[in-house]
Design an enzyme around this catalytic site. Structure first.
Site, mmCIF file in Angstrom:
data_model
loop_
_atom_site.group_PDB
_atom_site.id
_atom_site.type_symbol
_atom_site.label_atom_id
_atom_site.label_comp_id
_atom_site.label_asym_id
_atom_site.label_seq_id
_atom_site.Cartn_x
_atom_site.Cartn_y
_atom_site.Cartn_z
ATOM 1 N N GLY A 79 0.823 -1.200 0.000
ATOM 2 C CA GLY A 79 0.000 0.000 0.000
ATOM 3 C C GLY A 79 0.855 1.245 0.000
ATOM 4 N N THR A 80 0.302 2.327 -0.554
ATOM 5 C CA THR A 80 1.025 3.591 -0.632
ATOM 6 C C THR A 80 0.079 4.663 -1.141
ATOM 7 O OG1 THR A 80 3.018 4.663 -1.510
ATOM 8 C CG2 THR A 80 1.771 3.312 -3.026
ATOM 9 N N THR A 81 0.512 5.892 -1.119
ATOM 10 C CA THR A 81 -0.204 6.980 -1.775
ATOM 11 C C THR A 81 0.805 7.898 -2.439
ATOM 12 O OG1 THR A 81 -1.941 6.930 -0.074
ATOM 13 C CG2 THR A 81 -1.874 8.844 -1.536
ATOM 14 N N LYS A 112 9.871 7.594 -1.932
ATOM 15 C CA LYS A 112 9.088 7.115 -3.066
ATOM 16 C C LYS A 112 9.166 8.030 -4.279
ATOM 17 C CE LYS A 112 5.912 4.748 0.049
ATOM 18 N NZ LYS A 112 4.514 4.548 0.476
#
Length: 297
Positions: A79-81, A112
């Site tokens: 998961g990430t944004t 990131k």
């Protein structure tokens, strides 16, 4: 290592249409000491080992469909944004910093945003190793393009290189949802590239498990004539709201600004917990949830 421009195996007129462009075999190298002698490894022979089965491209599907314990190998929880958007002052790139493996948070300080060159940035969502490795390869290919042609590749060309690379490994288990943002002769450009070889140009994208929450802030707030301060605030608010609702996103917010002279770091590591209380204070709240409880009572 130095580039031997006489050994390029493709026609520069059709450089971007060549299906092998962006792959290691499209380049030959020689060392400063002796031609054809390389260290640590000749990229011409560079390859990954595949599963020892008849059709490696079907390996992942076979493992997923199995009923044994090996099925867990492909049950990757991530998961990430990440998000990026264009505005009149360039491009804002904002990301969180959490790396997770299911319910286990392995890190809250992952970077990131990947520096491809001074005018290009890449983001990573999906498998950290896949994104980091191939976007670094993209940086190498962009430098080789610059050495051969005497100018930097356009953002469109850079995104095409990455697309060509991942397309060759489609179905082999790559996990990538990336954005390529940069400034070239035509101005600020933003592209989305994923592990299926999908490539799309747009004014804004958000990628990752928290992207739906980020879009909830980004969609109504995005407009072309934002000032730099407004654009930075929009990026930070979008990431904050995603981290607040998505347990796989969190840590700190990193914000970069891409402009005509390159890119600058606006916020290298702004704690989302600090943002939570700052936004609450602006609303006249404490930020601990007690205000809502009192209203309900």
């Amino acid at each position: 290592l130095y580039l031997n421009s006489n050994k390029m195996e493709f026609d520069s007129k059709n450089i971007l249409d060549n299906p092998k462009f962006g792959l290691p075999e499209s380049f030959n190298y020689f060392s400063g000491k002796s031609e054809e002698s390389l260290g640590p490894k000749d990229l011409k022979d560079f390859k990954f080992d595949f599963a020892p089965i008849a059709d490696p491209s079907k390996f992942n599907d076979q493992v997923k469909a199995s009923s044994g314990k090996e099925k867990e190998i492909m049950d990757v929880h991530k998961g990430t944004t990440t998000l990026a958007f264009r505005f009149q002052g360039g491009i804002i790139v904002a990301v969180d910093a959490r790396a997770s493996m299911g319910t286990y948070v392995s890190s809250d300080s992952v970077r990131k945003i990947i520096h491809i060159n001074k005018f290009l940035l890449g983001t990573m969502a999906g498998g950290a190793a896949d994104c980091q490795f191939w976007e670094r390869v993209l940086g190498m290919q962009c430098k080789l393009y610059e050495l051969k042609h005497g100018e930097r590749p356009s953002v469109a060309a850079a995104s095409r290189i990455l697309t060509n690379i991942v397309y060759q490994y489609r179905g082999h288990g790559l996990s990538m949802g990336t954005m390529v943002a940069g400034w070239d002769k035509t101005g600020p450009k933003l592209f989305y590239v994923d592990d299926d070889g999908t490539r799309a140009e747009g004014d804004y994208f958000s990628v990752g498990s928290g992207s739906t929450y980020a879009y909830g802030v980004l969609d109504p707030g995005h407009k072309w004539d934002l000032t730099l301060d407004q654009a930075v605030d929009l990026g930070m608010r979008s990431i904050y709201h995603a981290t607040h609702r998505d347990s796989a996103s969190g840590g700190v917010v990193r914000v970069y600004h891409v402009h005509e002279k390159g890119w600058d770091v606006i916020h290298d590591a702004y704690d989302v917990n600090k943002l939570h209380y700052e936004y609450a204070e602006k609303k006249g709240l404490v930020g601990d949830g007690d205000e809502l409880t009192q209203k309900l009572l």
